[in-house]
Design a protein around this motif. Structure first.
Motif, PDB file in Angstrom:
ATOM      1  N   GLY A 158       0.813  -1.214   0.000  1.00  0.00           N
ATOM      2  CA  GLY A 158       0.000   0.000   0.000  1.00  0.00           C
ATOM      3  C   GLY A 158       0.842   1.258   0.000  1.00  0.00           C
ATOM      4  N   THR A 159       0.549   2.175   0.905  1.00  0.00           N
ATOM      5  CA  THR A 159       1.276   3.443   0.987  1.00  0.00           C
ATOM      6  C   THR A 159       2.540   3.325   1.834  1.00  0.00           C
ATOM      7  N   GLY A 160       2.886   2.113   2.261  1.00  0.00           N
ATOM      8  CA  GLY A 160       4.131   1.900   2.981  1.00  0.00           C
ATOM      9  C   GLY A 160       4.107   2.310   4.439  1.00  0.00           C
TER      10      GLY A 160
ATOM     11  N   ALA B 160       4.032   5.300  -1.273  1.00  0.00           N
ATOM     12  CA  ALA B 160       5.042   4.523  -0.547  1.00  0.00           C
ATOM     13  C   ALA B 160       6.450   4.940  -0.947  1.00  0.00           C
ATOM     14  N   ARG B 161       6.664   5.176  -2.230  1.00  0.00           N
ATOM     15  CA  ARG B 161       8.008   5.577  -2.690  1.00  0.00           C
ATOM     16  C   ARG B 161       8.394   6.940  -2.136  1.00  0.00           C
ATOM     17  N   ARG B 162       7.443   7.858  -2.031  1.00  0.00           N
ATOM     18  CA  ARG B 162       7.739   9.158  -1.429  1.00  0.00           C
ATOM     19  C   ARG B 162       8.097   8.987   0.036  1.00  0.00           C
ATOM     20  N   ARG B 163       7.408   8.084   0.711  1.00  0.00           N
ATOM     21  CA  ARG B 163       7.688   7.846   2.127  1.00  0.00           C
ATOM     22  C   ARG B 163       9.121   7.315   2.301  1.00  0.00           C
ATOM     23  N   VAL B 164       9.504   6.368   1.467  1.00  0.00           N
ATOM     24  CA  VAL B 164      10.851   5.797   1.552  1.00  0.00           C
ATOM     25  C   VAL B 164      11.908   6.868   1.311  1.00  0.00           C
ATOM     26  N   GLU B 165      11.670   7.707   0.325  1.00  0.00           N
ATOM     27  CA  GLU B 165      12.624   8.767   0.009  1.00  0.00           C
ATOM     28  C   GLU B 165      12.682   9.815   1.121  1.00  0.00           C
TER      29      GLU B 165
END
Length: 225
Positions: free
Chosen positions: A50-52, A77-82
């Motif tokens: 999902g959104t991480g 999710a990718r924005r959260r990881v970054e």
């Protein structure tokens, strides 16, 4: 349930998912991560990432891969990881949990949070999670399962026609999770909201000495609401 309706539902949810569902599912997410977050360097697959929301909770020395069918959810999710610098996340991939593009025995643990009642074919999901989990590894499923409380159960069944719209089955039975050879059910425990969601813990292959497989009784926690 079908893949198209699932993608449509989570396309609508993507922007507001963290606000609406984040607090509700938080306890279950933390519980699942704690169960698999036990050793350094573990290869962990999260199906339906999902959104991480769970990604920051894994150990820094874990090797986490997340998959999801919703590109909109994965974008968050990718924005959260970054933004959080989550170096332990090795990849976030658009992929169907019923057809995983990984080799056999590839992960030390496989986790599916709030996914089993979303996919069209839970038996295929479980078979794929089993396939990619290494011998001795853990498979964890957190999900809402049909209540044993008569009033709540009637409401869940009444909402069944809305499953395509809301993006999940409202009345999925715990016993509908398939029994697979060498995938032993270790425990079933309440995860959050008075046990309305449950964590089902499986072990792949032979159980450690002293553990027995089967389907342990769920702790009594079903309450209306």
């Amino acid at each position: 349930m079908d893949l198209s309706s699932i993608k449509d539902a989570y396309r609508r949810y993507a922007r507001h998912y963290d606000t609406v569902f984040g607090p509700v599912f938080a306890a279950g997410r933390r519980m699942a991560v704690q169960r698999v977050n036990t050793r350094p360097g573990q290869r962990i697959l999260e199906v339906g990432v999902g959104t991480g929301l769970s990604l920051p909770d894994y150990r820094d020395d874990a090797r986490v891969t997340g998959i999801d069918v919703s590109p909109e959810m994965l974008q968050v999710a990718r924005r959260r990881v970054e933004d959080l610098g989550l170096g332990h996340v090795e990849g976030l991939v658009e992929m169907d949990g019923e057809c995983l593009g990984f080799p056999d025995d590839h992960f030390d643990a496989v986790v599916a949070m709030y996914v089993a009642s979303v996919v069209p074919h839970p038996d295929r999901l479980m078979a794929e999670m089993h396939r990619v989990c290494a011998p001795g590894g853990d498979v964890l499923v957190i999900n809402h399962f049909a209540s044993t409380h008569p009033l709540v159960r009637r409401v869940e069944r009444a909402l069944r026609p809305l499953s395509r719209l809301v993006g999940f089955r409202t009345d999925m039975e715990l016993d509908s999770l398939p029994v697979l050879p060498d995938l032993h059910r270790v425990s079933v425990e309440p995860a959050n909201l008075f046990g309305y969601w449950k964590l089902v813990h499986y072990r792949n292959g032979a159980l450690p000495l002293g553990e027995t497989g089967g389907t342990p009784e769920v702790q009594p926690a079903d309450q209306p609401g």
